[in-house]
Enzyme design. Structure first.
Site, PDB file in Angstrom:
ATOM      1  N   HIS A  17       0.844  -1.201   0.000  1.00 39.08           N
ATOM      2  CA  HIS A  17       0.000   0.000   0.000  1.00 39.08           C
ATOM      3  C   HIS A  17       0.881   1.253   0.000  1.00 39.08           C
ATOM      4  O   HIS A  17       0.596   2.224  -0.699  1.00 39.08           O
ATOM      5  CB  HIS A  17      -0.898   0.022   1.246  1.00 39.08           C
ATOM      6  CG  HIS A  17      -1.897  -1.096   1.321  1.00 39.08           C
ATOM      7  ND1 HIS A  17      -1.946  -1.982   2.368  1.00 39.08           N
ATOM      8  CD2 HIS A  17      -2.889  -1.469   0.473  1.00 39.08           C
ATOM      9  CE1 HIS A  17      -2.936  -2.851   2.159  1.00 39.08           C
ATOM     10  NE2 HIS A  17      -3.513  -2.567   1.026  1.00 39.08           N
ATOM     11  N   LYS A  41     -16.016  -7.023   5.424  1.00 38.35           N
ATOM     12  CA  LYS A  41     -15.145  -8.079   5.944  1.00 38.35           C
ATOM     13  C   LYS A  41     -14.833  -7.817   7.409  1.00 38.35           C
ATOM     14  O   LYS A  41     -14.828  -6.650   7.846  1.00 38.35           O
ATOM     15  CB  LYS A  41     -13.866  -8.232   5.124  1.00 38.35           C
ATOM     16  CG  LYS A  41     -13.117  -6.956   4.803  1.00 38.35           C
ATOM     17  CD  LYS A  41     -11.741  -7.230   4.223  1.00 38.35           C
ATOM     18  CE  LYS A  41     -11.641  -7.209   2.729  1.00 38.35           C
ATOM     19  NZ  LYS A  41     -10.270  -7.004   2.210  1.00 38.35           N
ATOM     20  N   ARG A  93      -3.029  -6.118  -8.589  1.00 40.81           N
ATOM     21  CA  ARG A  93      -1.826  -6.933  -8.457  1.00 40.81           C
ATOM     22  C   ARG A  93      -1.754  -8.072  -9.453  1.00 40.81           C
ATOM     23  O   ARG A  93      -0.689  -8.578  -9.763  1.00 40.81           O
ATOM     24  CB  ARG A  93      -1.725  -7.509  -7.034  1.00 40.81           C
ATOM     25  CG  ARG A  93      -1.523  -6.455  -5.960  1.00 40.81           C
ATOM     26  CD  ARG A  93      -1.959  -6.962  -4.612  1.00 40.81           C
ATOM     27  NE  ARG A  93      -3.369  -7.295  -4.652  1.00 40.81           N
ATOM     28  CZ  ARG A  93      -4.020  -7.938  -3.703  1.00 40.81           C
ATOM     29  NH1 ARG A  93      -3.390  -8.347  -2.640  1.00 40.81           N
ATOM     30  NH2 ARG A  93      -5.309  -8.201  -3.815  1.00 40.81           N
ATOM     31  N   SER A 131      -3.015  -8.016   2.875  1.00 42.20           N
ATOM     32  CA  SER A 131      -3.031  -7.858   4.335  1.00 42.20           C
ATOM     33  C   SER A 131      -3.375  -9.177   5.026  1.00 42.20           C
ATOM     34  O   SER A 131      -2.804  -9.507   6.063  1.00 42.20           O
ATOM     35  CB  SER A 131      -4.035  -6.786   4.731  1.00 42.20           C
ATOM     36  OG  SER A 131      -3.655  -5.553   4.192  1.00 42.20           O
TER      37      SER A 131
HETATM   38  N1  COA Z   1      -0.384  -3.990  -1.718  1.00 42.22           N
HETATM   39  C1  COA Z   1      -0.730  -4.929  -0.848  1.00 42.22           C
HETATM   40  N2  COA Z   1      -1.976  -5.394  -0.705  1.00 42.22           N
HETATM   41  C2  COA Z   1      -2.910  -4.863  -1.497  1.00 42.22           C
HETATM   42  C3  COA Z   1      -2.631  -3.883  -2.429  1.00 42.22           C
HETATM   43  C4  COA Z   1      -1.297  -3.442  -2.528  1.00 42.22           C
HETATM   44  N3  COA Z   1      -0.914  -2.525  -3.414  1.00 42.22           N
HETATM   45  N4  COA Z   1      -3.760  -3.564  -3.074  1.00 42.22           N
HETATM   46  C5  COA Z   1      -4.721  -4.320  -2.542  1.00 42.22           C
HETATM   47  N5  COA Z   1      -4.207  -5.118  -1.595  1.00 42.22           N
HETATM   48  C6  COA Z   1      -4.911  -6.129  -0.812  1.00 42.22           C
HETATM   49  C7  COA Z   1      -5.423  -5.667   0.501  1.00 42.22           C
HETATM   50  O1  COA Z   1      -4.451  -5.824   1.494  1.00 42.22           O
HETATM   51  C8  COA Z   1      -6.592  -6.591   0.707  1.00 42.22           C
HETATM   52  O2  COA Z   1      -6.106  -7.805   1.212  1.00 42.22           O
HETATM   53  P1  COA Z   1      -6.976  -8.779   2.125  1.00 42.22           P
HETATM   54  O3  COA Z   1      -8.312  -8.954   1.472  1.00 42.22           O
HETATM   55  O4  COA Z   1      -6.137  -9.983   2.142  1.00 42.22           O
HETATM   56  O5  COA Z   1      -7.077  -8.117   3.470  1.00 42.22           O
HETATM   57  C9  COA Z   1      -7.099  -6.832  -0.714  1.00 42.22           C
HETATM   58  O6  COA Z   1      -6.041  -6.521  -1.552  1.00 42.22           O
HETATM   59  C10 COA Z   1      -8.246  -5.962  -1.189  1.00 42.22           C
HETATM   60  O7  COA Z   1      -8.651  -5.157  -0.182  1.00 42.22           O
HETATM   61  P2  COA Z   1      -8.960  -3.625  -0.196  1.00 42.22           P
HETATM   62  O8  COA Z   1      -8.122  -2.819  -1.094  1.00 42.22           O
HETATM   63  O9  COA Z   1      -8.949  -3.238   1.214  1.00 42.22           O
HETATM   64  O10 COA Z   1     -10.318  -3.629  -0.875  1.00 42.22           O
HETATM   65  P3  COA Z   1     -11.647  -4.290  -0.427  1.00 42.22           P
HETATM   66  O11 COA Z   1     -12.077  -5.112  -1.580  1.00 42.22           O
HETATM   67  O12 COA Z   1     -11.584  -4.913   0.907  1.00 42.22           O
HETATM   68  O13 COA Z   1     -12.575  -3.023  -0.280  1.00 42.22           O
HETATM   69  C11 COA Z   1     -13.290  -0.832  -0.782  1.00 42.22           C
HETATM   70  C12 COA Z   1     -12.575  -2.060  -1.264  1.00 42.22           C
HETATM   71  C13 COA Z   1     -13.036  -0.612   0.675  1.00 42.22           C
HETATM   72  C14 COA Z   1     -12.720   0.314  -1.571  1.00 42.22           C
HETATM   73  C15 COA Z   1     -14.755  -0.980  -1.121  1.00 42.22           C
HETATM   74  O14 COA Z   1     -15.265  -2.199  -0.648  1.00 42.22           O
HETATM   75  C16 COA Z   1     -15.616   0.139  -0.571  1.00 42.22           C
HETATM   76  O15 COA Z   1     -15.337   1.312  -0.681  1.00 42.22           O
HETATM   77  N6  COA Z   1     -16.685  -0.207   0.021  1.00 42.22           N
HETATM   78  C17 COA Z   1     -17.677   0.760   0.495  1.00 42.22           C
HETATM   79  C18 COA Z   1     -19.034   0.484  -0.144  1.00 42.22           C
HETATM   80  C19 COA Z   1     -18.986   0.742  -1.612  1.00 42.22           C
HETATM   81  O16 COA Z   1     -18.994   1.865  -2.058  1.00 42.22           O
HETATM   82  N7  COA Z   1     -18.955  -0.352  -2.407  1.00 42.22           N
HETATM   83  C20 COA Z   1     -18.823  -0.256  -3.856  1.00 42.22           C
HETATM   84  C21 COA Z   1     -20.107   0.003  -4.585  1.00 42.22           C
HETATM   85  S1  COA Z   1     -21.452  -1.004  -4.076  1.00 42.22           S
END
Ligand code: COA
Length: 167
Positions: A17, A41, A93, A131
């Site tokens: 990140h 989650k 990724r 993560s």
């Molecule tokens: N380096 C390391 N890890 C990375 C990364 C990077 N560059 N980019 C993504 N990841 C990982 C994260 O660590 C996470 O890992 P995990 O699932 O093992 O913990 C995973 O990729 C994806 O997680 P994250 O980026 O946190 O996205 P998410 O899918 O959990 O949530 C939100 C994305 C938070 C942006 C999204 O769900 C949101 O905004 N929700 C609010 C409601 C909404 O508007 N929804 C969309 C329309 S309905």
């Protein structure tokens, strides 16, 4: 002026990140790190803890003048509109990520067509990182020093130590 939002759960923030934040900050005049409440989650760290860790990292990176932390609940596009942000940055990724990210970006665009999503590739050395993998490795005694900032690593080990039943 480029004003963008880099959202995620950041549970916890990894060097992957940080890599995206540093590179995005190079072309954004204002960058917001959106820390999601995480209704989708179960998180190890609370929203307050994840936001505080993100703030620490931004200060360590010397970016606090232009990069701000925004904890949020609810729709991502509502957060963007509230802060007048029209660009969302997401890291992709792998091909597996792309499928999900494509749908997320399409849904956000459907909800708010003035908002664009920009995909960034992580640096190669962080392409495998997530993560949950870091949490699992740390929980099982793996060395995660090369994947997390030292402060975050300490917080993670402390948290795991205090939650022996965490899976
Ligand atoms: N380096 C390391 N890890 C990375 C990364 C990077 N560059 N980019 C993504 N990841 C990982 C994260 O660590 C996470 O890992 P995990 O699932 O093992 O913990 C995973 O990729 C994806 O997680 P994250 O980026 O946190 O996205 P998410 O899918 O959990 O949530 C939100 C994305 C938070 C942006 C999204 O769900 C949101 O905004 N929700 C609010 C409601 C909404 O508007 N929804 C969309 C329309 S309905």
């Amino acid at each position: 002026m480029t004003k963008a939002l880099y959202p995620g759960t950041f549970d916890p923030m990894t060097l992957g990140h940080q890599d995206i934040i540093t590179r995005a900050a190079a072309f954004c005049e204002e960058l917001y790190i959106g820390v999601a409440a995480g209704h989708h989650k179960q998180t190890l760290f609370s929203l307050e803890e994840r936001s505080a860790m993100a703030q620490d990292i931004i200060e360590e990176l010397g970016l606090s003048a232009r990069v701000k932390v925004l904890p949020y609940e609810g729709l991502l596009v509502d957060l963007c509109r509230k802060h007048n942000i029209s660009l969302i940055i997401r890291g992709v990724r792998s091909v597996g990520d792309f499928e999900y990210e494509y749908r997320l970006a399409a849904m956000n665009h459907h909800l708010a067509d003035e908002i664009e999503t920009l995909f960034m590739l992580p640096s190669e050395r962080f392409a495998f990182l997530s993560s949950s993998l870091v949490r699992e490795s740390a929980k099982l005694g793996g060395d995660v020093s090369a994947l997390l900032a030292p402060k975050i690593k300490k917080n993670l080990l402390d948290k795991l130590g205090s939650q022996k039943n965490y899976v």
